[in-house]
Motif scaffolding. Structure first.
Motif, short mmCIF file in Angstrom:
data_model
loop_
_atom_site.label_atom_id
_atom_site.label_comp_id
_atom_site.label_asym_id
_atom_site.label_seq_id
_atom_site.Cartn_x
_atom_site.Cartn_y
_atom_site.Cartn_z
N PRO A 180 13.97 9.07 -16.90
CA PRO A 180 15.15 9.72 -16.29
C PRO A 180 15.24 9.54 -14.77
CG PRO A 180 13.72 11.34 -17.42
CD PRO A 180 13.10 9.99 -17.63
N TRP A 181 14.09 9.49 -14.08
CA TRP A 181 14.14 9.26 -12.63
C TRP A 181 14.80 7.90 -12.34
CZ3 TRP A 181 12.46 5.75 -9.00
CH2 TRP A 181 12.40 6.17 -7.67
N GLY A 182 14.44 6.89 -13.12
CA GLY A 182 15.05 5.57 -12.95
C GLY A 182 16.51 5.55 -13.35
N TYR A 183 16.87 6.36 -14.37
CA TYR A 183 18.28 6.46 -14.77
C TYR A 183 19.12 6.93 -13.57
CZ TYR A 183 22.59 7.86 -17.03
OH TYR A 183 23.92 7.97 -17.35
N GLU A 184 18.64 7.97 -12.90
CA GLU A 184 19.45 8.55 -11.81
C GLU A 184 19.56 7.61 -10.61
OE1 GLU A 184 18.24 12.61 -10.87
OE2 GLU A 184 19.69 13.25 -12.41
N ARG A 185 18.52 6.83 -10.38
CA ARG A 185 18.51 5.94 -9.20
C ARG A 185 18.87 4.50 -9.54
NH1 ARG A 185 15.79 10.20 -9.23
NH2 ARG A 185 15.54 11.47 -7.37
N ILE A 186 19.23 4.27 -10.82
CA ILE A 186 19.59 2.92 -11.30
C ILE A 186 18.47 1.96 -10.92
CG2 ILE A 186 21.46 1.23 -11.51
CD1 ILE A 186 23.44 3.30 -10.79
N HIS A 187 17.25 2.35 -11.30
CA HIS A 187 16.09 1.53 -10.96
C HIS A 187 15.23 1.23 -12.18
CE1 HIS A 187 13.09 -0.46 -8.61
NE2 HIS A 187 13.88 -0.33 -7.55
N ARG A 188 14.49 0.14 -12.05
CA ARG A 188 13.61 -0.34 -13.10
C ARG A 188 12.27 0.41 -13.11
NH1 ARG A 188 13.41 -5.14 -15.96
NH2 ARG A 188 11.30 -5.89 -16.36
N TRP A 189 11.82 0.82 -11.95
CA TRP A 189 10.50 1.45 -11.81
C TRP A 189 10.62 2.97 -11.86
CZ3 TRP A 189 9.03 -1.75 -6.84
CH2 TRP A 189 8.74 -3.08 -7.21
N TRP B 295 9.71 2.14 0.28
CA TRP B 295 10.57 1.81 -0.87
C TRP B 295 11.21 3.08 -1.43
CZ3 TRP B 295 9.74 3.52 -5.89
CH2 TRP B 295 10.61 2.99 -6.85
N GLN B 296 10.39 4.15 -1.59
CA GLN B 296 10.93 5.41 -2.13
C GLN B 296 12.08 5.92 -1.26
OE1 GLN B 296 7.44 7.86 -2.14
NE2 GLN B 296 6.86 7.31 -4.25
N SER B 297 11.95 5.77 0.04
CA SER B 297 12.96 6.34 0.95
C SER B 297 14.30 5.63 0.80
CB SER B 297 12.48 6.25 2.40
OG SER B 297 12.54 4.90 2.84
N ARG B 298 14.28 4.45 0.19
CA ARG B 298 15.54 3.72 -0.02
C ARG B 298 16.22 4.06 -1.33
NH1 ARG B 298 15.50 -1.54 2.82
NH2 ARG B 298 16.46 -2.49 1.01
N LEU C 224 8.99 6.67 -9.94
CA LEU C 224 8.84 7.11 -8.54
C LEU C 224 7.71 6.38 -7.82
CD1 LEU C 224 9.40 9.26 -6.22
CD2 LEU C 224 7.63 10.63 -7.33
N HIS C 225 6.68 5.99 -8.57
CA HIS C 225 5.49 5.40 -7.95
C HIS C 225 5.55 3.87 -7.91
CE1 HIS C 225 3.97 9.43 -7.91
NE2 HIS C 225 4.14 9.54 -9.21
N GLY D 273 0.85 -1.19 0.00
CA GLY D 273 0.00 0.00 0.00
C GLY D 273 0.89 1.24 0.00
N GLU D 274 0.27 2.37 0.32
CA GLU D 274 1.01 3.64 0.27
C GLU D 274 2.22 3.64 1.20
OE1 GLU D 274 -1.25 7.25 0.80
OE2 GLU D 274 -2.76 6.52 -0.63
N ALA D 275 2.06 3.06 2.38
CA ALA D 275 3.16 3.09 3.37
C ALA D 275 4.37 2.31 2.85
CB ALA D 275 2.70 2.51 4.70
#
Ligand SMILES: [Zn+2]
Length: 310
Positions: A123-132, A24-27, A134-135, A17-19
Protein backbone atom coordinates in the motif's frame (compact mmCIF):
# COMPACT_ATOMS: atom_id res chain seq x y z
CA UNK A 1 15.38 6.38 -25.42
CA UNK A 2 19.00 6.27 -24.32
CA UNK A 3 19.84 8.46 -21.38
CA UNK A 4 23.34 8.98 -20.10
CA UNK A 5 22.62 11.48 -17.34
CA UNK A 6 23.28 9.92 -13.93
CA UNK A 7 20.44 9.18 -11.53
CA UNK A 8 20.02 12.24 -9.28
CA UNK A 9 20.83 10.35 -6.07
CA UNK A 10 24.18 8.81 -5.11
CA UNK A 11 27.49 8.57 -6.90
CA UNK A 12 27.94 6.38 -9.97
CA UNK A 13 29.51 3.05 -9.03
CA UNK A 14 28.72 3.36 -5.31
CA UNK A 15 25.77 1.57 -3.69
CA UNK A 16 23.45 3.73 -1.66
CA UNK A 17 23.84 4.06 2.08
CA UNK A 18 21.43 5.51 4.62
CA UNK A 19 21.90 9.09 3.42
CA UNK A 20 21.03 8.19 -0.18
CA UNK A 21 17.98 6.16 0.88
CA UNK A 22 16.85 9.15 2.98
CA UNK A 23 17.34 11.46 -0.01
CA UNK A 24 15.31 9.07 -2.15
CA UNK A 25 12.55 8.89 0.50
CA UNK A 26 12.33 12.68 0.60
CA UNK A 27 11.42 12.68 -3.10
CA UNK A 28 8.47 10.31 -2.67
CA UNK A 29 5.09 11.95 -2.23
CA UNK A 30 1.58 10.64 -1.72
CA UNK A 31 -0.29 10.82 -5.03
CA UNK A 32 -3.39 8.76 -4.28
CA UNK A 33 -5.20 7.17 -1.35
CA UNK A 34 -4.95 3.51 -0.39
CA UNK A 35 -7.55 4.06 2.30
CA UNK A 36 -10.00 5.57 -0.16
CA UNK A 37 -9.33 3.64 -3.37
CA UNK A 38 -8.61 0.21 -1.93
CA UNK A 39 -9.60 -0.15 1.73
CA UNK A 40 -12.84 1.66 0.94
CA UNK A 41 -13.77 -0.91 -1.70
CA UNK A 42 -12.79 -3.78 0.59
CA UNK A 43 -15.01 -2.27 3.28
CA UNK A 44 -18.10 -2.68 1.12
CA UNK A 45 -17.15 -6.30 0.35
CA UNK A 46 -17.36 -7.23 4.04
CA UNK A 47 -21.04 -8.07 3.70
CA UNK A 48 -20.21 -10.89 1.25
CA UNK A 49 -16.65 -11.97 2.07
CA UNK A 50 -14.38 -12.51 5.05
CA UNK A 51 -11.79 -9.76 5.32
CA UNK A 52 -8.55 -10.62 7.11
CA UNK A 53 -6.03 -8.06 8.35
CA UNK A 54 -2.88 -10.13 8.07
CA UNK A 55 -0.45 -7.45 9.12
CA UNK A 56 0.09 -3.73 9.48
CA UNK A 57 2.80 -1.53 8.09
CA UNK A 58 3.97 1.16 10.50
CA UNK A 59 5.93 3.53 8.31
CA UNK A 60 6.58 6.61 10.42
CA UNK A 61 3.36 8.58 10.63
CA UNK A 62 1.72 6.33 8.04
CA UNK A 63 -0.09 3.13 9.00
CA UNK A 64 -1.41 0.67 6.47
CA UNK A 65 -3.50 -2.42 7.22
CA UNK A 66 -2.56 -5.40 5.04
CA UNK A 67 -5.88 -6.80 3.86
CA UNK A 68 -6.94 -10.11 2.31
CA UNK A 69 -10.41 -11.13 1.15
CA UNK A 70 -11.53 -14.75 1.50
CA UNK A 71 -14.54 -16.74 0.37
CA UNK A 72 -17.04 -16.70 3.19
CA UNK A 73 -18.05 -20.31 2.62
CA UNK A 74 -14.49 -21.64 2.73
CA UNK A 75 -14.76 -25.41 2.32
CA UNK A 76 -11.94 -27.83 3.08
CA UNK A 77 -13.02 -30.03 0.18
CA UNK A 78 -12.58 -27.39 -2.53
CA UNK A 79 -9.45 -26.35 -4.43
CA UNK A 80 -7.86 -23.03 -3.49
CA UNK A 81 -7.14 -20.09 -5.79
CA UNK A 82 -4.81 -17.30 -4.68
CA UNK A 83 -4.86 -13.91 -6.44
CA UNK A 84 -2.32 -11.23 -5.53
CA UNK A 85 -2.09 -7.67 -6.81
CA UNK A 86 -0.10 -4.56 -6.00
CA UNK A 87 3.08 -6.42 -4.99
CA UNK A 88 4.42 -3.48 -6.94
CA UNK A 89 2.15 -0.74 -5.65
CA UNK A 90 2.42 1.45 -8.75
CA UNK A 91 1.01 -1.28 -11.01
CA UNK A 92 -2.52 0.05 -10.83
CA UNK A 93 -4.47 -2.49 -12.85
CA UNK A 94 -3.18 -5.30 -10.64
CA UNK A 95 -4.82 -3.69 -7.63
CA UNK A 96 -8.06 -2.69 -9.32
CA UNK A 97 -8.26 -5.83 -11.45
CA UNK A 98 -8.11 -7.94 -8.28
CA UNK A 99 -10.81 -5.79 -6.66
CA UNK A 100 -13.04 -6.00 -9.76
CA UNK A 101 -12.58 -9.75 -9.89
CA UNK A 102 -13.64 -10.32 -6.30
CA UNK A 103 -16.51 -7.84 -6.50
CA UNK A 104 -18.02 -8.84 -9.83
CA UNK A 105 -16.75 -12.33 -10.73
CA UNK A 106 -16.17 -14.27 -7.52
CA UNK A 107 -19.77 -15.46 -7.46
CA UNK A 108 -19.13 -17.48 -10.63
CA UNK A 109 -16.64 -19.62 -8.71
CA UNK A 110 -18.68 -20.04 -5.54
CA UNK A 111 -19.05 -23.66 -4.51
CA UNK A 112 -16.25 -24.63 -6.92
CA UNK A 113 -13.19 -22.95 -5.38
CA UNK A 114 -12.06 -21.23 -2.24
CA UNK A 115 -10.78 -17.78 -3.15
CA UNK A 116 -8.11 -15.77 -1.36
CA UNK A 117 -7.54 -12.36 -2.93
CA UNK A 118 -4.89 -9.92 -1.72
CA UNK A 119 -5.45 -6.86 -3.89
CA UNK A 120 -2.71 -4.52 -2.65
CA UNK A 121 0.35 -6.17 -1.14
CA UNK A 122 2.29 -2.87 -1.05
CA UNK A 123 0.00 0.00 0.00
CA UNK A 124 2.86 2.47 0.63
CA UNK A 125 3.96 1.94 -2.98
CA UNK A 126 0.36 2.24 -4.20
CA UNK A 127 0.06 5.72 -2.69
CA UNK A 128 3.42 6.92 -4.02
CA UNK A 129 3.13 5.13 -7.39
CA UNK A 130 6.39 3.37 -6.66
CA UNK A 131 7.90 -0.05 -7.17
CA UNK A 132 9.75 -0.20 -3.85
CA UNK A 133 8.69 0.02 -0.23
CA UNK A 134 9.70 2.78 2.19
CA UNK A 135 13.15 1.24 2.62
CA UNK A 136 13.94 1.23 -1.13
CA UNK A 137 13.43 -2.56 -1.21
CA UNK A 138 11.56 -4.29 -4.05
CA UNK A 139 8.97 -6.57 -2.43
CA UNK A 140 8.99 -8.76 -5.52
CA UNK A 141 12.56 -9.90 -5.00
CA UNK A 142 11.93 -10.52 -1.31
CA UNK A 143 9.71 -13.62 -1.10
CA UNK A 144 12.28 -15.65 0.82
CA UNK A 145 12.79 -16.51 4.48
CA UNK A 146 15.59 -13.95 4.83
CA UNK A 147 13.73 -11.34 2.76
CA UNK A 148 13.95 -7.69 3.76
CA UNK A 149 10.44 -6.51 2.81
CA UNK A 150 7.79 -6.68 5.53
CA UNK A 151 5.14 -6.69 2.76
CA UNK A 152 6.51 -10.00 1.46
CA UNK A 153 7.11 -11.60 4.86
CA UNK A 154 3.55 -10.81 6.00
CA UNK A 155 2.11 -12.31 2.82
CA UNK A 156 4.25 -15.43 3.28
CA UNK A 157 2.83 -15.86 6.80
CA UNK A 158 -0.73 -15.41 5.51
CA UNK A 159 -0.26 -17.97 2.75
CA UNK A 160 1.72 -20.56 4.76
CA UNK A 161 -1.36 -22.64 5.72
CA UNK A 162 -2.44 -22.95 2.07
CA UNK A 163 1.05 -23.17 0.57
CA UNK A 164 0.82 -26.86 -0.27
CA UNK A 165 -2.91 -26.86 -0.93
CA UNK A 166 -3.37 -24.02 -3.42
CA UNK A 167 -4.18 -25.23 -6.94
CA UNK A 168 -3.65 -21.95 -8.77
CA UNK A 169 -1.98 -18.60 -8.08
CA UNK A 170 -2.26 -15.52 -10.30
CA UNK A 171 0.06 -12.62 -9.43
CA UNK A 172 -1.03 -9.41 -11.17
CA UNK A 173 1.57 -6.97 -12.51
CA UNK A 174 2.23 -4.33 -15.14
CA UNK A 175 5.29 -3.47 -17.21
CA UNK A 176 5.35 0.30 -17.66
CA UNK A 177 7.32 2.94 -19.51
CA UNK A 178 8.37 4.26 -16.08
CA UNK A 179 10.23 0.97 -15.53
CA UNK A 180 12.74 2.12 -18.10
CA UNK A 181 12.63 5.88 -17.40
CA UNK A 182 12.77 5.72 -13.60
CA UNK A 183 12.75 2.38 -11.81
CA UNK A 184 15.59 0.58 -13.58
CA UNK A 185 17.87 3.62 -13.43
CA UNK A 186 17.00 3.94 -9.72
CA UNK A 187 17.79 0.26 -9.15
CA UNK A 188 21.15 0.56 -10.89
CA UNK A 189 21.96 3.69 -8.86
CA UNK A 190 20.90 2.03 -5.58
CA UNK A 191 23.15 -0.95 -6.26
CA UNK A 192 26.05 1.10 -7.63
CA UNK A 193 26.03 -0.47 -11.09
CA UNK A 194 25.63 0.92 -14.59
CA UNK A 195 22.11 1.12 -16.03
CA UNK A 196 21.79 -0.99 -19.18
CA UNK A 197 18.99 0.46 -21.33
CA UNK A 198 16.30 -2.03 -22.34
CA UNK A 199 13.07 -2.17 -24.33
CA UNK A 200 9.59 -2.11 -22.87
CA UNK A 201 7.36 -4.69 -24.62
CA UNK A 202 4.25 -3.32 -26.34
CA UNK A 203 1.44 -5.49 -25.03
CA UNK A 204 0.42 -8.09 -22.47
CA UNK A 205 2.60 -11.05 -21.57
CA UNK A 206 2.86 -13.61 -18.80
CA UNK A 207 5.75 -14.97 -16.81
CA UNK A 208 5.64 -18.68 -16.03
CA UNK A 209 7.89 -20.66 -13.70
CA UNK A 210 10.82 -22.22 -15.55
CA UNK A 211 10.75 -25.05 -12.97
CA UNK A 212 7.06 -25.70 -13.75
CA UNK A 213 6.16 -23.88 -16.99
CA UNK A 214 2.66 -25.31 -17.69
CA UNK A 215 2.44 -24.11 -21.33
CA UNK A 216 -1.22 -25.12 -21.78
CA UNK A 217 -2.19 -23.06 -18.75
CA UNK A 218 -0.20 -20.01 -19.91
CA UNK A 219 -1.81 -20.32 -23.35
CA UNK A 220 -5.30 -20.30 -21.85
CA UNK A 221 -4.46 -17.02 -20.07
CA UNK A 222 -2.94 -15.44 -23.20
CA UNK A 223 -5.90 -16.50 -25.37
CA UNK A 224 -8.39 -14.96 -22.93
CA UNK A 225 -6.50 -11.67 -22.58
CA UNK A 226 -6.03 -11.40 -26.37
CA UNK A 227 -9.80 -10.81 -26.60
CA UNK A 228 -9.36 -7.71 -24.39
CA UNK A 229 -5.98 -6.21 -25.31
CA UNK A 230 -3.04 -6.92 -27.60
CA UNK A 231 -0.35 -9.47 -26.71
CA UNK A 232 3.32 -8.41 -26.77
CA UNK A 233 5.32 -9.71 -29.73
CA UNK A 234 8.90 -10.90 -29.32
CA UNK A 235 11.59 -8.36 -30.20
CA UNK A 236 14.18 -8.84 -32.94
CA UNK A 237 16.11 -11.21 -30.66
CA UNK A 238 13.06 -13.44 -30.09
CA UNK A 239 12.85 -12.07 -26.57
CA UNK A 240 10.45 -10.21 -24.33
CA UNK A 241 12.18 -7.90 -21.85
CA UNK A 242 15.51 -9.63 -22.36
CA UNK A 243 14.25 -13.20 -21.85
CA UNK A 244 13.53 -15.72 -24.63
CA UNK A 245 9.85 -15.96 -25.56
CA UNK A 246 8.97 -19.66 -25.12
CA UNK A 247 5.48 -19.47 -26.69
CA UNK A 248 3.35 -16.54 -27.86
CA UNK A 249 3.29 -13.92 -25.12
CA UNK A 250 5.08 -16.06 -22.52
CA UNK A 251 8.50 -15.98 -20.88
CA UNK A 252 9.67 -18.07 -17.92
CA UNK A 253 11.72 -17.14 -14.86
CA UNK A 254 12.97 -19.33 -12.01
CA UNK A 255 10.45 -17.65 -9.72
CA UNK A 256 11.61 -19.12 -6.40
CA UNK A 257 15.27 -18.46 -7.01
CA UNK A 258 14.44 -14.82 -7.77
CA UNK A 259 12.25 -14.44 -4.66
CA UNK A 260 9.17 -13.61 -6.73
CA UNK A 261 5.63 -13.66 -5.38
CA UNK A 262 4.67 -16.30 -7.96
CA UNK A 263 6.74 -18.81 -5.98
CA UNK A 264 4.92 -18.23 -2.70
CA UNK A 265 2.86 -21.45 -2.97
CA UNK A 266 3.43 -24.89 -4.40
CA UNK A 267 0.39 -24.48 -6.66
CA UNK A 268 0.51 -26.51 -9.86
CA UNK A 269 -0.68 -23.55 -11.91
CA UNK A 270 1.04 -20.19 -11.40
CA UNK A 271 1.38 -17.18 -13.63
CA UNK A 272 2.50 -13.58 -13.36
CA UNK A 273 0.50 -11.23 -15.57
CA UNK A 274 2.20 -8.22 -17.15
CA UNK A 275 -0.27 -5.66 -18.49
CA UNK A 276 1.11 -2.75 -20.55
CA UNK A 277 -0.83 0.36 -19.48
CA UNK A 278 1.15 2.93 -21.50
CA UNK A 279 0.03 1.79 -24.94
CA UNK A 280 -2.04 4.40 -26.79
CA UNK A 281 -4.33 1.46 -27.57
CA UNK A 282 -5.02 0.55 -23.91
CA UNK A 283 -7.33 2.41 -21.54
CA UNK A 284 -7.24 1.94 -17.74
CA UNK A 285 -10.58 0.10 -17.98
CA UNK A 286 -9.09 -2.27 -20.56
CA UNK A 287 -6.09 -2.92 -18.34
CA UNK A 288 -8.34 -3.84 -15.42
CA UNK A 289 -10.44 -6.02 -17.75
CA UNK A 290 -7.27 -7.76 -18.99
CA UNK A 291 -6.35 -8.67 -15.41
CA UNK A 292 -9.87 -9.97 -14.75
CA UNK A 293 -9.80 -12.01 -17.99
CA UNK A 294 -6.45 -13.50 -16.96
CA UNK A 295 -7.73 -14.49 -13.52
CA UNK A 296 -10.92 -16.01 -14.88
CA UNK A 297 -9.07 -18.01 -17.54
CA UNK A 298 -6.49 -19.21 -15.01
CA UNK A 299 -9.12 -20.39 -12.54
CA UNK A 300 -11.26 -22.02 -15.25
CA UNK A 301 -8.24 -23.87 -16.64
CA UNK A 302 -7.13 -25.02 -13.19
CA UNK A 303 -10.62 -26.28 -12.35
CA UNK A 304 -10.94 -28.24 -15.57
CA UNK A 305 -7.43 -29.72 -15.27
CA UNK A 306 -7.19 -30.28 -11.53
CA UNK A 307 -7.06 -34.07 -11.87
CA UNK A 308 -4.24 -33.95 -14.44
CA UNK A 309 -0.76 -35.02 -13.47
CA UNK A 310 1.42 -32.02 -12.70
ZN1 LIG B 1 5.48 -5.74 -11.07
Amino acid sequence: MHTTSPYPIGKPGQPWGEAEVAAWQSRQTVQRSFHGDVAGVIERLRSRFDVVEYGRLEYGADTYPLLAIRSRNWSEGLPIALVTGGVHGYETSGVHGALQFIEHHAADFEGRMNLMVVPCVSPWGYERIHRWNLHAVDPNRSFREDGQAEEALALMRLVAPIRDRALVHVDLHETTDSDESEFRPALAARDGVAHEPGEIPDGFYTVGDSENPQPGFQKAVIDAVAKVTHIAPADGMGEIIGTPMVQPGVINYPVRKLGLCAGITNARYTTTTEVYPDSPKATPEQCNAAQVAAIRAALDFALSHQQAQG
